[in-house]
Design a protein around this motif. Structure first.
Motif, PDB file in Angstrom:
ATOM      1  N   UNK A   6      25.493  37.516  30.119  1.00 24.47           N
ATOM      2  CA  UNK A   6      24.975  37.530  31.491  1.00 24.47           C
ATOM      3  C   UNK A   6      25.995  38.171  32.440  1.00 24.47           C
ATOM      4  N   UNK A   7      27.270  37.874  32.222  1.00 26.25           N
ATOM      5  CA  UNK A   7      28.309  38.402  33.120  1.00 26.25           C
ATOM      6  C   UNK A   7      28.393  39.926  33.060  1.00 26.25           C
ATOM      7  N   UNK A   8      28.171  40.452  31.872  1.00 20.19           N
ATOM      8  CA  UNK A   8      28.202  41.912  31.735  1.00 20.19           C
ATOM      9  C   UNK A   8      26.987  42.504  32.454  1.00 20.19           C
ATOM     10  N   UNK A   9      25.873  41.839  32.268  1.00 20.49           N
ATOM     11  CA  UNK A   9      24.630  42.334  32.881  1.00 20.49           C
ATOM     12  C   UNK A   9      24.729  42.323  34.405  1.00 20.49           C
ATOM     13  N   UNK A  10      25.243  41.191  34.924  1.00 19.46           N
ATOM     14  CA  UNK A  10      25.257  41.105  36.393  1.00 19.46           C
ATOM     15  C   UNK A  10      26.536  41.682  37.022  1.00 19.46           C
ATOM     16  N   UNK A  11      27.355  42.309  36.201  1.00 14.09           N
ATOM     17  CA  UNK A  11      28.510  43.028  36.754  1.00 14.09           C
ATOM     18  C   UNK A  11      29.716  42.153  37.033  1.00 14.09           C
ATOM     19  N   UNK A  12      29.649  40.872  36.695  1.00 14.71           N
ATOM     20  CA  UNK A  12      30.807  39.991  36.917  1.00 14.71           C
ATOM     21  C   UNK A  12      31.965  40.420  36.013  1.00 14.71           C
ATOM     22  N   UNK A  13      31.604  40.955  34.865  1.00 14.35           N
ATOM     23  CA  UNK A  13      32.628  41.466  33.941  1.00 14.35           C
ATOM     24  C   UNK A  13      32.293  42.912  33.609  1.00 14.35           C
ATOM     25  N   UNK A  14      33.300  43.771  33.739  1.00 14.40           N
ATOM     26  CA  UNK A  14      33.035  45.177  33.421  1.00 14.40           C
ATOM     27  C   UNK A  14      33.248  45.395  31.923  1.00 14.40           C
ATOM     28  N   UNK A  15      32.474  46.317  31.366  1.00 16.73           N
ATOM     29  CA  UNK A  15      32.610  46.631  29.942  1.00 16.73           C
ATOM     30  C   UNK A  15      34.024  47.174  29.675  1.00 16.73           C
ATOM     31  N   UNK A  16      34.599  47.787  30.698  1.00 17.98           N
ATOM     32  CA  UNK A  16      35.946  48.356  30.565  1.00 17.98           C
ATOM     33  C   UNK A  16      36.968  47.227  30.319  1.00 17.98           C
ATOM     34  N   UNK A  17      36.869  46.164  31.097  1.00 19.81           N
ATOM     35  CA  UNK A  17      37.771  45.022  30.908  1.00 19.81           C
ATOM     36  C   UNK A  17      37.568  44.415  29.520  1.00 19.81           C
ATOM     37  N   UNK A  18      36.307  44.323  29.141  1.00 19.08           N
ATOM     38  CA  UNK A  18      36.014  43.745  27.833  1.00 19.08           C
ATOM     39  C   UNK A  18      36.633  44.623  26.735  1.00 19.08           C
ATOM     40  N   UNK A  19      36.492  45.933  26.886  1.00 18.74           N
ATOM     41  CA  UNK A  19      37.038  46.858  25.883  1.00 18.74           C
ATOM     42  C   UNK A  19      38.550  46.712  25.726  1.00 18.74           C
ATOM     43  N   UNK A  20      39.225  46.494  26.846  1.00 21.88           N
ATOM     44  CA  UNK A  20      40.695  46.366  26.779  1.00 21.88           C
ATOM     45  C   UNK A  20      41.059  45.187  25.870  1.00 21.88           C
ATOM     46  N   UNK A  21      40.351  44.081  26.041  1.00 22.53           N
ATOM     47  CA  UNK A  21      40.639  42.899  25.220  1.00 22.53           C
ATOM     48  C   UNK A  21      40.206  43.123  23.773  1.00 22.53           C
ATOM     49  N   UNK A  22      39.038  43.717  23.592  1.00 21.56           N
ATOM     50  CA  UNK A  22      38.543  43.954  22.221  1.00 21.56           C
ATOM     51  C   UNK A  22      39.518  44.854  21.466  1.00 21.56           C
ATOM     52  N   UNK A  23      40.030  45.850  22.171  1.00 23.98           N
ATOM     53  CA  UNK A  23      40.993  46.756  21.525  1.00 23.98           C
ATOM     54  C   UNK A  23      42.195  45.966  20.992  1.00 23.98           C
ATOM     55  N   UNK A  24      42.677  45.031  21.777  1.00 22.98           N
ATOM     56  CA  UNK A  24      43.850  44.262  21.341  1.00 22.98           C
ATOM     57  C   UNK A  24      43.487  43.313  20.189  1.00 22.98           C
ATOM     58  N   UNK A  25      42.278  42.778  20.239  1.00 20.79           N
ATOM     59  CA  UNK A  25      41.851  41.914  19.130  1.00 20.79           C
ATOM     60  C   UNK A  25      41.770  42.760  17.857  1.00 20.79           C
ATOM     61  N   UNK A  26      41.207  43.945  17.986  1.00 20.62           N
ATOM     62  CA  UNK A  26      41.089  44.810  16.797  1.00 20.62           C
ATOM     63  C   UNK A  26      42.466  45.206  16.265  1.00 20.62           C
TER      64      UNK A  26
END
Ligand code: BGC
Length: 811
Positions: free
Chosen positions: A351-371
């Motif tokens: 929901x947060x991604x949909x409503x713009x509370x979280x940007x996909x860019x911020x999510x990508x930064x974290x996913x990159x580090x997890x990967x």
């Protein structure tokens, strides 16, 4: 009842997770892919990991990404935690690493395994037995953090790190949730046993050494708990108010040293808030400071259900209240992995991604580090673990290190070591018969055995007075079985103080006649979620006082020595009883070989060289944190103000001229040392400076000494502690008469204090005194140098500023 619930819930969070893992070791990611005969870049092991990660990232759906930032663990505890933790989609649930704390979420379609995380600082915390298997999976119970730090030996601690890392690797773990380096702000913190020191340089250097060790074959660490988690009561809802200077000089500094010197793979944010924001949701802390200023390249994970991320809140008497969802804020802050994630969070993040509370860019930064963490893990690289670490070799190391960390505080007329004629011993104190090897909570290890003091002494060839032995054994057995019953009812309770049996005076007298010396052990258990009480814990109980009084009176009348061993995870009050003892040895919580280690010191096989990594005050009230350690409101603290500022531990005692019982850095040896011939490379500081000093063994026994270098900085725009530790070196084993020259290097940052007005680390121009000795008050060599002008060493971000008004203590 509510209280019990709180204990149970929080304890469960730490001990009982079971996570998936392929017990045979996962195949390298590219091995079982290529189903259509094509190797994608992310599968290509000859490409750099960064390239593979970028390729994979570009292929992930938002749902995949959300799965990657929400870890797993705590499955099966829905009724207690209040929500469903994420269950990894493993087809075969027999592939488990029972007892691990959690894992990343495996994405089978891309060949991503579950990267396994195990506690903790004193050993690999896994279940020792498994269903349908006769094999055991015990882990070594290493000496606890307080014991390691007291060695002041970075090389030796690195060896412990290596052994710990090997054990994690061989049991199939990828990340060891250690070391824990919060500052010992006050002796009553329940987790001090896992921590290192009241001083950030000792904490940071020891943490760096352990990290280098653990990570040497690919297992990662998680430095924890970042930051200012210095007490346990209401730890998930405690707001720590602290000035920027205090935070940077005392509570962040050890982490900074460890990040810079050892490149940890991960860091665990803490439960508490700092200045109004949960650390796991604080971008100032996790991005501006940790990454942008310090250059941290790894991953940040939450502490288990930490922050308001999962909506868990134990502030209200342990009642679980679902709070607003802040997961997006954590991701934005740079807290890459939520441990463990919940089903609720999956929905929220979508929901947060949909409503713009979280940007996909911020999510990508974290996913990159997890990967990156997953790609670099032993599991992903197909390490074939054996389930058979070298427990024997690690036990030997444990025995040695625990002995090196013991601190001899008193040794009148060479009461220790016992001489070759003192073979018959009268052993008092229940804990002599039941060693406390480690603390409770996530830092506890399922070890195969613990050597008690009695066993250790017997192994070393001493005979133990039989009548005492008989009484104590029966007494301790009964206490133990009562405890077991209680623990069966509440498996998560903290271990209560072991009482003392009442001894007849005639028995003590008889043992004084037949034995050559008396040993009394005083013991304390402590752990997660509770701080230690003052009465009956920090201070001795009346029974313990009586025991020391009675035994010392009778033994001294008979012309025999009395030795007191302190088997605790922190300091206790000593002034009220230490004059009754001829020798006092702090053994800390020394790990599974504890009894052997103590016997090694008592017999002189090992010459003690441990030093206090914290100050022992004459009385508790002498501490700068005595008045505000509890926080407010007293019964259930939600707020705590670190108004003592930078004056913690010896910084306070030395600046405010308060005499401690035993000062920071103090510890005796069976030999003596002298320091001489201090040399400084220049009297004017330019970019760096070298200092050398000779340390000589002036006694008759081989031994090691710790050379400690303190700086006394000139008064500038801000107040400064009277002196601060900047470096330390443990000598090699010096033979009688032997000298070692030790070298220190000072760099600009060692001269600097944090100036809040200028938001900078500044080294003030003027004269700096160099003080070298074997304790903060045992200075034996001095020199000085000048810095011509004030120098800005580093300008930093103006973040994490106090959310309430208060002034720091000043001299
Ligand atoms: C502790 C951490 C530990 C985690 C996982 C928490 O309760 O604070 O130190 O690593 O649980 O068990």
């Amino acid at each position: 009842m509510k209280f019990l619930k709180k204990i149970k819930l929080a304890s469960l969070l730490t001990v009982a997770a079971t996570v998936s893992a392929n017990a045979q070791g996962t195949q390298p990611v590219n091995a079982d892919l290529n189903k259509n005969g094509k190797t994608e870049p992310y599968e290509n092991i000859s490409l750099p990991i960064s390239q593979r990660v970028e390729d994979l990232l570009s292929r992930l759906s938002t749902e995949d990404k959300i799965n990657l930032v929400l870890g797993t663990g705590m499955i099966g505890f829905e009724q207690i935690t209040g929500f469903e933790a994420i269950d990894p989609p493993m087809e075969d649930k027999s592939f488990m690493l029972p007892g691990a704390a959690g894992s990343t979420y495996p994405l089978k379609k891309f060949g991503l395994p579950a990267v396994i995380m195990t506690d903790g600082p004193a050993g690999v915390r896994i279940m020792p037995t498994r269903k349908n298997s006769d094999k055991t999976f015990y882990a070594t119970g290493f000496p606890t953090g307080i014991s390691l730090a007291s060695t002041w030996d970075q090389e030796l601690t690195q060896q412990v790190g290596k052994a710990l890392g090997d054990e994690a690797l061989e049991y199939g773990s990828d990340i060891q949730l250690a070391p824990a380096l919060n500052i010992m702000r006050n002796p009553l913190c329940g987790r001090n046993y896992e921590y290192f020191s009241e001083d950030p340089v000792v904490s940071g250097k020891i943490a760096a050494a352990i990290t280098l060790g653990i990570q040497h074959k690919g297992v990662g660490v998680s430095l924890k708990h970042f930051a200012a988690n210095n007490s346990e009561r209401n730890r998930m809802g405690l707001n720590v108010h602290v000035s920027a200077r205090t935070l940077r000089e005392i509570y962040l500094r050890g982490f900074k040293i460890a990040v810079k010197e050892s490149n940890p793979k991960t860091i665990m944010s803490s439960y508490n808030l700092i200045n109004g924001t949960y650390t796991s949701a604080d971008r100032g802390l996790l991005t501006d400071i940790l990454r942008n200023e310090w250059g941290f390249k790894g991953l940040v994970m939450t502490d288990w259900f930490g922050g308001y991320s999962s909506g868990i809140n134990l502030v209200n008497d342990g009642a679980i209240s679902l709070k607003e969802n802040y997961t997006a804020q954590q991701i934005h802050a740079g807290n890459d992995l939520i441990m463990p994630g919940t089903r609720m969070q999956i929905a929220n993040l979508k929901a947060d991604i949909k409503n713009g509370k979280l940007s996909e860019k911020d999510l990508d930064i974290c996913v990159r580090r997890v990967l990156e963490m997953i790609f670099n893990s032993p599991k992903m690289q197909g390490y074939q673990y054996s389930d058979s670490p070298d427990l024997k070799a690690h036990a030997l190391l444990t025995r040695q290190v625990a002995a090196e960390g013991m601190v001899l505080l008193k040794n009148e007329q060479k009461a220790l070591p016992l001489n070759s004629l003192q073979k018959n011993l009268a052993i008092f104190g229940s804990i002599s018969y039941k060693m406390i090897a480690g603390g409770t909570g996530s830092g506890d290890v399922n070890k195969a055995y613990t050597v008690s003091l009695i066993q250790g002494l017997e192994n070393a060839g001493y005979s133990i007075n039989g009548k005492l032995d008989n009484i104590y054994r029966k007494f301790v057995e009964k206490e133990e079985s009562d405890l077991k019953t209680k623990l069966n009812k509440d498996p998560f309770m903290l271990i209560p103080l072991m009482p003392q049996p009442q001894l007849k005076e005639s028995l003590i007298r008889e043992s004084a006649n037949t034995c050559d010396a008396a040993i009394i052990t005083i013991g304390r258990s402590s752990g997660e979620m509770e701080d230690r009480p003052l009465e009956g814990d920090y201070y001795l109980t009346q029974d313990e006082h009586n025991l020391i009084n009675n035994v010392s009176e009778v033994f001294h009348q008979a012309g025999k020595k009395v030795i007191v061993i302190v088997n605790t995870g922190g300091i206790i009050e000593t002034t009220g009883w230490s004059d009754k003892a001829d020798a006092v040895l702090f053994s800390w919580l020394p790990g599974q070989e504890g009894g052997n280690s103590i016997a090694d010191v008592i017999s002189g096989k090992v010459n003690p060289s441990g030093k206090l990594a914290m100050t022992i005050p004459v009385k508790y009230e002498d501490l700068s944190t005595a008045r505000n350690f509890q926080g407010t409101p007293i019964d259930k603290p939600t707020d705590i103000t670190y108004s003592e500022g930078v004056y913690v531990g010896y910084r306070y005692f030395d600046t405010f001229n308060i005499k401690p019982a035993y000062e920071f850095g103090y510890g005796l040896s069976y030999t003596t040392f002298s320091f001489s011939n201090i040399k400084i490379s220049s009297e004017n500081f330019k970019e760096e400076l070298y200092i050398t000093v000779n340390v000589k063994n002036t006694g008759n026994t081989a031994g090691k000494e710790v050379a400690q270098l303190y700086l006394s900085a000139p008064k500038g725009a801000i107040d400064k502690p009277e002196k601060e530790l900047k470096a330390f070196i443990k000598t090699k084993l010096l033979q009688p008469g032997e000298t070692q020259t030790v070298y220190f290097r000072l760099s600009p940052k060692d001269l600097a204090s944090f100036n809040e007005q200028q938001c900078s680390w500044i080294a003030d121009g003027g004269t700096y005194k160099v003080l070298i000795g074997n304790s903060s008050r045992g200075i034996q060599q001095t020199s000085s140098f000048t810095l011509s002008d004030d120098r800005i060493i580093e300008k930093v971000n103006n973040v994490i500023i106090p959310d309430i008004k208060f002034t720091d203590l000043r001299p």
